[in-house]
Design an enzyme around this catalytic site. Structure first.
Site, short mmCIF file in Angstrom:
data_model
loop_
_atom_site.label_atom_id
_atom_site.label_comp_id
_atom_site.label_asym_id
_atom_site.label_seq_id
_atom_site.Cartn_x
_atom_site.Cartn_y
_atom_site.Cartn_z
N GLY A 12 0.51 -1.42 -0.10
CA GLY A 12 0.49 0.10 -0.17
C GLY A 12 1.22 1.02 -0.32
O GLY A 12 0.20 2.28 -0.79
N LYS A 182 0.11 -15.69 -10.99
CA LYS A 182 0.47 -14.96 -10.19
C LYS A 182 0.26 -15.73 -9.19
O LYS A 182 0.92 -16.89 -8.16
CB LYS A 182 -0.25 -13.80 -9.68
CG LYS A 182 0.56 -13.15 -8.08
CD LYS A 182 1.91 -12.53 -8.48
CE LYS A 182 2.24 -12.53 -7.70
NZ LYS A 182 1.60 -11.52 -6.99
#
Length: 297
Positions: A12, A182
């Site tokens: 983040g 992924k």
């Protein structure tokens, strides 16, 4: 553009550090002291030994504090999503929303949202949280983004202002295939580094670890719909580019937190069960991580 970020961990803060210089960024955090440091001292990004101080805004995560945004980036762990979606319905006010979680267990939550534009992303950068307001960019990778619902115009406009050689983006048409690839990478690197307690690069340097990587990779792709024949090379490439990193799963265990093992190997085992395919190494690693979680603290 107005951009909000929920999840003030390493990923983040990394995203905030690259987006904030050209956009109006608000970081939503649960901790008062983190909000104060970000507002008073700014966000510190360290890359290749250089320090960059970036101005951001930070707010305590409260339902009424989530304003109308052009883009809201959700960077929390996957197991936090159910409570987040229920407790903070105002995330529906964002024009576009981007989820960057590991695994694929969160996809069914996205259908519950009313946002006109929803995207999913996978992050291949290496990052390390140094403090509540400082992050180190330890490995330059790519961020892949794919539309789950709606158009990509807002996301594209913001990315145009952000993209650089240190923070590149790739748009993918098939979100399912993107997340599957992924998932394979995470399924191989995260559990092995967590059980062996080693950095990502040690999986390549140690011949015995490397052989286990191959076995695990073949198990995982035996049940997942992988179309990319070069995916093994991508696993090795990610491992190499983030060689000094300790995987997010290993860091979670070291810091006494829950891991995302259910969203990663738990998901793989679920698919294997449906297809009646035995996955002994996957099963061993899943239960090993669950046991280490139970022992935490």
């Amino acid at each position: 553009m107005k951009v909000g970020i929920i999840g003030a961990g390493a990923i983040g803060l990394l995203f905030a550090s690259y987006i904030a210089p050209t956009n109006n960024v608000t970081i939503y955090t649960r901790k008062l002291d983190q909000r104060e440091r970000l507002n008073n001292e700014g966000l510190l990004l360290i890359r290749n030994g250089h320090k960059f101080n970036i101005k951001v805004s930070a707010e305590i995560l409260q339902n009424q504090s989530i304003e109308q945004l052009d883009l809201l980036i959700i960077a929390v762990k996957q197991y936090h999503l159910p409570d987040l979606i229920v407790q903070f319905p105002s995330i529906n006010q964002a024009k576009s929303i981007l989820f960057i979680q590991n695994g694929m267990g969160h996809i069914h939550y996205l259908d519950k949202l009313d946002n006109d534009s929803i995207h999913v992303g996978v992050v291949e950068h290496g990052s390390m949280l140094l403090s509540s307001h400082a992050v180190e960019h330890t490995g330059i990778g790519r961020t892949k983004i794919s539309p789950f619902k709606g158009c990509s115009s807002i996301v594209s406009d913001i990315i145009t202002t952000v993209e650089s050689e240190n923070f590149p983006f790739i748009f993918e048409e098939d979100w399912s295939q993107m997340l599957t690839e992924k998932l394979v990478i995470n399924s191989v690197i995260n559990p092995l580094t967590s059980v062996y307690r080693v950095t990502n690069g040690e999986l390549l340097r140690n011949n015995f670890f490397f052989e286990t990587m191959k076995v695990l990779f073949n198990e995982v792709i035996s049940v997942l719909p992988c179309k990319n024949r070069e995916l093994w090379d991508r696993v090795v490439e990610v491992c190499d580019k983030t060689s000094i990193n300790r995987s997010s799963m290993l860091k979670d265990l070291e810091e006494g937190r829950l891991t995302e093992i259910d969203a990663i190997l738990g998901y793989v085992l679920e698919i294997g069960k449906r297809k009646e395919i035995d996955l002994p190494i996957t099963n061993f690693l899943y239960h090993s991580i669950k046991g280490l979680e139970k022992r935490r603290g």
